[in-house]
Enzyme design. Structure first.
Site, PDB file in Angstrom:
ATOM      1  CB  ALA A 135      -0.934  -0.011   1.208  1.00 44.98           C
ATOM      2  CD  GLU A 138      -0.692   8.490   1.354  1.00 44.17           C
ATOM      3  OE1 GLU A 138       0.005   7.902   2.190  1.00 44.17           O
ATOM      4  OE2 GLU A 138      -0.802   9.741   1.304  1.00 44.17           O
ATOM      5  N   PRO A 139      -4.808   9.240  -2.143  1.00 41.71           N
ATOM      6  CG  PRO A 139      -6.832   9.683  -1.049  1.00 41.71           C
ATOM      7  CD  PRO A 139      -5.495   9.032  -0.845  1.00 41.71           C
ATOM      8  CG  PHE A 167      -6.624   2.939  -6.896  1.00 40.51           C
ATOM      9  CD1 PHE A 167      -7.960   2.692  -7.124  1.00 40.51           C
ATOM     10  CD2 PHE A 167      -6.148   4.228  -7.135  1.00 40.51           C
ATOM     11  CE1 PHE A 167      -8.812   3.678  -7.592  1.00 40.51           C
ATOM     12  CE2 PHE A 167      -7.001   5.225  -7.610  1.00 40.51           C
ATOM     13  CZ  PHE A 167      -8.325   4.952  -7.835  1.00 40.51           C
ATOM     14  CB  ILE A 168      -4.532  -1.510  -1.558  1.00 42.08           C
ATOM     15  CG1 ILE A 168      -4.231  -0.056  -1.156  1.00 42.08           C
ATOM     16  CG2 ILE A 168      -3.482  -2.462  -1.020  1.00 42.08           C
ATOM     17  CD1 ILE A 168      -3.018   0.554  -1.821  1.00 42.08           C
ATOM     18  CD  GLU A 380       4.191  -2.281  -9.454  1.00 46.87           C
ATOM     19  OE1 GLU A 380       5.423  -2.388  -9.432  1.00 46.87           O
ATOM     20  OE2 GLU A 380       3.477  -2.473  -8.465  1.00 46.87           O
ATOM     21  CB  THR A 382       1.953   7.192 -15.114  1.00 50.35           C
ATOM     22  OG1 THR A 382       2.895   8.235 -14.778  1.00 50.35           O
ATOM     23  CG2 THR A 382       0.774   7.240 -14.162  1.00 50.35           C
TER      24      THR A 382
END
Length: 402
Positions: A135, A138-139, A167-168, A380, A382
């Site tokens: 994790a 974050e936002p 998104f974990i 991973e 962009t």
């Protein structure tokens, strides 16, 4: 020269995982996509078979050719990309759902203390399906990993964590999650720490599972940490890791080291998706269209380009994995293969959809692969981030004077 001829063991791994992908993964893929979950019974059966998604083993395996004396050349990373391509050919969402440490494995394997490795990695046995997770996102901190805002406050006996992760992969079902947090946002990268937070820890909850366009069958979680106490022994690497070097070891460095292992794995998954779309489309073109027709000639040319691009991505990925097995710095190669393979796979899937026309839509395999593949040029890091990694290293081997 680099020899990419597969060893006997590598060929066996490739054949075995392809058999599993064809006979076990592919048959459930479309239904799992519709249900937006992989059946628990299937996952338990796979676990009993001893098939796990333990990417930490990809960076630690040693087998195959002897290099000197009794030492053997490490092949774990190459084994990993070979197996992952075949599994993703079967289905990427089901592959990501397999039991095991998953993306949480590499940071524990590379940065954990011997006690932490034993404690957190030994739980992945055949008696019960278990998962690990990673994790970082974050936002307000995704591709910019240095922007982590989850806070870690030092208290007696450990740390108190507060923050949100999104998104974990497998985050809701994971037995433990590697959480990245900062002791002081003003310190930037040097303030970051990595913690292993176990399921059931008070203040650590899964708030929701995301609804997605692609990879629907794979669980993607939002995690919340509210005054979550984490004992000192769960600080990845222990206090010594962050105090030992004058260069200032940090959770950021743990994250970046993890990416060097996992980006080739992600690239291999993208290659598997592209290959699945290419092979499916090629079979239909050969079966349904006249060999002398203009459409067949056009399709043949476009599919030849697709095969060429898949092969190029595979060689980039194999080089990154090969360097990792030799213990050589591979950050640039890992970024190159991940950036190229993700974009390549998206373009190949789009090309196959165009060639199939209405045949490729309405629940057909290539339509699903097109939805699945989009995220491979995002997670991973962009493509823009990969290009930054490449650019920062492209002049390093040269003494260029301008």
């Amino acid at each position: 020269m680099i020899d990419f001829t597969l060893s006997e063991q590598q060929q066996q791994i490739k054949e075995m995982t392809h058999w599993f992908a064809e006979n076990e993964i592919r048959p459930i893929a479309m239904e799992a996509d519709k249900m937006e979950r992989v059946p628990d019974e299937w996952l338990e059966n796979v676990n009993e078979m001893g098939i796990h998604l333990n990417t930490s083993s990809f960076s630690g395996g040693s087998s195959g050719k002897k290099t000197s004396g009794e030492k053997k050349e490490r092949e774990g990373n190459r084994m990993g990309v070979l197996a992952t391509e075949e599994m993703a050919w079967g289905d990427p969402a089901v592959t990501l759902s397999l039991p095991g440490a998953g993306l949480g494995g590499p940071p524990v394997e590379s940065s954990g203390t011997p006690e932490q490795k034993e404690r957190f990695l030994s739980i992945f046995t055949n008696d019960k399906a278990r998962w690990g997770a990673y994790a970082l996102t974050e936002p307000e901190a995704g591709s910019d990993a240095s922007g982590v805002r989850t806070m870690a406050r030092k208290v007696s006996g450990g740390y108190v964590l507060n923050g949100q992760k999104i998104f974990i992969t497998n985050g809701g079902r994971a037995s433990w999650v590697v959480i990245f947090a900062t002791i002081d946002a003003k310190l930037g990268r040097k303030g970051q720490r990595a913690f292993v937070v176990e399921k059931g820890t008070p203040g650590f909850t899964c708030t929701r599972l995301a609804k997605k366009m692609g990879l629907r069958a794979n669980e993607t979680a939002e995690l919340l940490l509210e005054d979550c106490f984490v004992p000192e022994e769960n600080l990845l690497g222990g206090e010594e890791l962050y105090q030992a070097s004058s260069s200032g070891a940090s959770g950021f460095q743990v994250a970046m080291k993890t990416f060097d292992s996992t980006r080739p794995i992600v690239a291999a998954m993208a290659i598997g998706i592209a290959r699945a779309a290419y092979e499916y489309t090629l079979a239909i073109v050969q079966k349904d269209y006249p060999k002398q027709g203009s459409y067949f000639r056009l399709a043949s040319e476009l599919l030849a380009e697709a095969e060429q691009d898949i092969a190029a991505a595979r060689l980039l990925t194999w080089e990154a994995a090969w360097k990792a097995d030799l213990g050589l710095a591979n950050a640039k190669e890992a970024a190159m293969c991940k950036a190229y393979a993700g974009q390549m796979a998206l373009e190949v899937c789009a090309k196959c959809l165009e060639l199939l026309g209405p045949t490729g839509l309405d629940g057909h395999l290539v339509e699903k692969l097109y939805r699945d593949v989009k995220v491979f040029d995002i997670f991973e890091g962009t493509n823009e981030v990969q290009h930054l990694v490449i650019a920062r290293r492209q002049y390093a081997p040269y003494d260029i004077k301008v």
